[in-house]
Design a protein around this motif. Sequence first.
Motif, PDB file in Angstrom:
ATOM      1  N   SER A  31       0.830  -1.212   0.000  1.00  0.00           N
ATOM      2  CA  SER A  31       0.000   0.000   0.000  1.00  0.00           C
ATOM      3  C   SER A  31       0.864   1.262   0.000  1.00  0.00           C
ATOM      4  O   SER A  31       0.526   2.246  -0.654  1.00  0.00           O
ATOM      5  CB  SER A  31      -0.981  -0.011   1.170  1.00  0.00           C
ATOM      6  N   TYR A  32       1.980   1.236   0.700  1.00  0.00           N
ATOM      7  CA  TYR A  32       2.895   2.389   0.718  1.00  0.00           C
ATOM      8  C   TYR A  32       3.432   2.651  -0.696  1.00  0.00           C
ATOM      9  O   TYR A  32       3.421   3.787  -1.170  1.00  0.00           O
ATOM     10  CB  TYR A  32       4.041   2.114   1.696  1.00  0.00           C
ATOM     11  N   GLU A  40       2.161   1.702  -3.556  1.00  0.00           N
ATOM     12  CA  GLU A  40       1.075   2.125  -4.438  1.00  0.00           C
ATOM     13  C   GLU A  40       0.719   3.599  -4.234  1.00  0.00           C
ATOM     14  O   GLU A  40       0.420   4.307  -5.188  1.00  0.00           O
ATOM     15  CB  GLU A  40      -0.158   1.246  -4.249  1.00  0.00           C
ATOM     16  N   ARG A  41       0.753   4.064  -2.996  1.00  0.00           N
ATOM     17  CA  ARG A  41       0.451   5.475  -2.713  1.00  0.00           C
ATOM     18  C   ARG A  41       1.502   6.405  -3.311  1.00  0.00           C
ATOM     19  O   ARG A  41       1.186   7.524  -3.704  1.00  0.00           O
ATOM     20  CB  ARG A  41       0.395   5.725  -1.202  1.00  0.00           C
ATOM     21  N   HIS A  42       2.752   5.972  -3.381  1.00  0.00           N
ATOM     22  CA  HIS A  42       3.832   6.838  -3.841  1.00  0.00           C
ATOM     23  C   HIS A  42       4.198   6.650  -5.306  1.00  0.00           C
ATOM     24  O   HIS A  42       4.959   7.440  -5.857  1.00  0.00           O
ATOM     25  CB  HIS A  42       5.073   6.622  -2.961  1.00  0.00           C
ATOM     26  N   ARG A  92       3.899   6.806  -9.269  1.00  0.00           N
ATOM     27  CA  ARG A  92       3.273   7.675 -10.248  1.00  0.00           C
ATOM     28  C   ARG A  92       3.158   6.928 -11.567  1.00  0.00           C
ATOM     29  O   ARG A  92       4.001   6.084 -11.858  1.00  0.00           O
ATOM     30  CB  ARG A  92       4.114   8.941 -10.445  1.00  0.00           C
TER      31      ARG A  92
END
Length: 124
Positions: free
Chosen positions: A33-34, A36-38, A40
Amino acid sequence: MSPLSLSCRHLPGGVLITVAGELDSTNADQLESYAERHRRPGPGMVLDLAGLTFMDSRGLHVLLRLNAAVREQGGLLRLAAVHDVPARVLQITGVWLALHIHPDAQHAADAMREHHGNGVPDRQ
């Protein structure tokens, strides 16, 4: 058990995520999840694993899913400084040969920047 530590830095051509501690079934979702959040769209991603001391099969599956997700958006996942138990897991499963693995984060970042600049995928 060593907790998982994650940090992120944006670079030309993508993102560098530093992973330290142990990656296992208790925290593999945290890395996914980390990342995927970062992430681009398009650019690559480097996972600096110099501080990763342990990885189980759940961690391996996260790396494979991240690889697929980054490729789906036209980028490449690069692993840097893979040592000890994590390196052994990648080698005995045959995944070592399927991923872009670099000796350290600087080499991986340079390859990512070069790939981003010329638009031609590199092969290690």
